[in-house]
Design a protein around this motif. Structure first.
Motif, PDB file in Angstrom:
ATOM      1  N   VAL A  96       0.873  -1.052  -0.033  1.00  0.00           N
ATOM      2  CA  VAL A  96       0.124   0.054   0.067  1.00  0.00           C
ATOM      3  C   VAL A  96       0.844   1.163   0.038  1.00  0.00           C
ATOM      4  N   PRO A  97       0.969   1.949  -1.256  1.00  0.00           N
ATOM      5  CA  PRO A  97       1.794   3.292  -1.050  1.00  0.00           C
ATOM      6  C   PRO A  97       1.355   4.327  -0.220  1.00  0.00           C
ATOM      7  N   TYR A  98       2.308   5.194   0.203  1.00  0.00           N
ATOM      8  CA  TYR A  98       1.656   6.070   1.052  1.00  0.00           C
ATOM      9  C   TYR A  98       2.625   7.395   0.982  1.00  0.00           C
ATOM     10  N   ARG A  99       2.089   8.469   1.126  1.00  0.00           N
ATOM     11  CA  ARG A  99       2.710   9.588   1.021  1.00  0.00           C
ATOM     12  C   ARG A  99       2.403  10.597   2.391  1.00  0.00           C
ATOM     13  N   ILE A 100       3.168  11.012   3.336  1.00  0.00           N
ATOM     14  CA  ILE A 100       3.057  11.782   4.446  1.00  0.00           C
ATOM     15  C   ILE A 100       3.280  13.212   4.152  1.00  0.00           C
ATOM     16  N   PHE A 127       2.896  -1.017   4.108  1.00  0.00           N
ATOM     17  CA  PHE A 127       2.864   0.071   3.825  1.00  0.00           C
ATOM     18  C   PHE A 127       4.406   0.933   3.246  1.00  0.00           C
ATOM     19  N   THR A 128       4.347   1.152   2.013  1.00  0.00           N
ATOM     20  CA  THR A 128       5.575   1.664   1.400  1.00  0.00           C
ATOM     21  C   THR A 128       5.579   2.933   0.918  1.00  0.00           C
ATOM     22  N   PRO A 129       6.649   3.826   0.863  1.00  0.00           N
ATOM     23  CA  PRO A 129       6.553   5.107   0.492  1.00  0.00           C
ATOM     24  C   PRO A 129       6.148   5.278  -1.005  1.00  0.00           C
ATOM     25  N   GLN A 133       3.285   5.279  -8.139  1.00  0.00           N
ATOM     26  CA  GLN A 133       1.955   4.456  -8.020  1.00  0.00           C
ATOM     27  C   GLN A 133       0.999   5.470  -8.219  1.00  0.00           C
ATOM     28  N   GLN A 134      -0.057   4.816  -8.856  1.00  0.00           N
ATOM     29  CA  GLN A 134      -1.422   5.559  -9.171  1.00  0.00           C
ATOM     30  C   GLN A 134      -2.201   5.900  -7.917  1.00  0.00           C
ATOM     31  N   ASP A 135      -2.511   4.596  -7.197  1.00  0.00           N
ATOM     32  CA  ASP A 135      -3.343   4.429  -5.958  1.00  0.00           C
ATOM     33  C   ASP A 135      -2.467   4.742  -5.039  1.00  0.00           C
ATOM     34  N   PHE A 136      -2.955   5.526  -3.991  1.00  0.00           N
ATOM     35  CA  PHE A 136      -1.922   5.657  -2.728  1.00  0.00           C
ATOM     36  C   PHE A 136      -2.741   6.352  -1.584  1.00  0.00           C
TER      37      PHE A 136
END
Length: 279
Positions: A96-100, A127-129, A133-136
């Protein structure tokens, strides 16, 4: 001298007895049935932080306490049967890509990252930076603590307001929403395990206690779930709104992290294999 010593002895015993009695009374009061015991429960933290959730222009509509829904919808029904799970990779893990957001301090960012990484300790969720990716999952500090349920597509917001949301249990709670889970006290069989006292609920907040037809994944009702609200959630008169049955003294909504049943559900929903949970 002996009289003075005797008086001092009596005084010491009296004070000591008072201290012990006070300790016992406080211990009895902290059995989980007092509203003061819920100060740091998930639902209390959410309720305090979400007074303005969804009311700021640009924020999504927020219903049921902390669930974001697309504009125009009036509910947030379970979506896992409609394909809102995050996809599984060939190695058995779910990335699951994420951005903080940059608005968080270094300490807050570290707390959030620890919450994200906690899923890899016991599930196949990774959860990966974000890396194009399109969905995050887009973790921001907006007007409260809230999340969509399941994968929505594109950059979906998980709000962790710096004013009251950056706690380990809240981070796990909102991420479980993003993975497709609803609140425990709204599951389909909840009336067999808790009694909802709507007469004690803040007027207009009754919808937080509606039942939805959840997929319970053949797991038992879990009073210790990090997704369970506390005994005094949304109370308008300091009286309980949720009472466990048949044992009314069971502590509820006190989790500080995912319970073993929470973990089991993630693994069942995403069909995690033991190999996929290694590393």
């Amino acid at each position: 001298m002996m009289l003075r010593a005797a008086l001092l002895s009596v005084l010491f015993c009296s004070v000591n007895n008072y201290v012990i009695q006070d300790f016992l009374e406080k211990t009895e009061e902290s059995s989980g049935n007092s509203i003061d015991d819920d100060d740091f429960s998930v639902s209390t933290l959410l309720e305090k932080a979400n007074q303005n959730a969804g009311k700021v222009p640009g924020d999504p509509l927020v219903l049921y306490g902390d669930i974001a829904v697309p504009s125009g919808l009036q509910n947030a029904d379970p979506c896992t049967q409609r394909g809102c799970l995050w996809p599984k990779a060939s190695d058995g893990n779910v990335y699951v890509p994420y951005r903080i957001g940059s608005e968080f301090s270094r300490r807050e960012r570290n707390t959030i990252v620890q919450g994200l990484r906690s899923f890899a300790l016991s599930t196949c969720i990774r959860f990966t930076p974000l890396n194009r990716q399109q969905d995050f999952v887009d973790i921001r500090s907006l007007s409260g603590c809230f999340s969509f349920v399941g994968r929505r597509g594109r950059n979906q917001t998980v709000s962790l307001s710096r004013q009251g949301c950056v706690f380990h249990q809240i981070i796990q709670h909102e991420l479980l929403h993003a993975l497709g889970f609803d609140h425990e006290q709204t599951r389909s069989d909840r009336d067999q395990h808790v009694r909802i006292l709507l007469q004690n609920v803040i007027r207009g907040m009754e919808f937080n206690f509606r039942i939805i037809q959840t997929n319970n994944l053949n797991t038992p009702y879990d009073y210790n779930s990090v997704m369970h609200y506390s005994r005094f959630a949304f109370t308008r008169n300091n009286q309980p709104t949720i009472i466990p049955i048949p044992d009314t003294n069971v502590a509820i909504g006190r989790a500080t992290e995912m319970s073993p049943t929470d973990i089991l559900r993630v693994n069942r929903l995403y069909r995690c294999r033991r190999r996929g949970m290694e590393g």
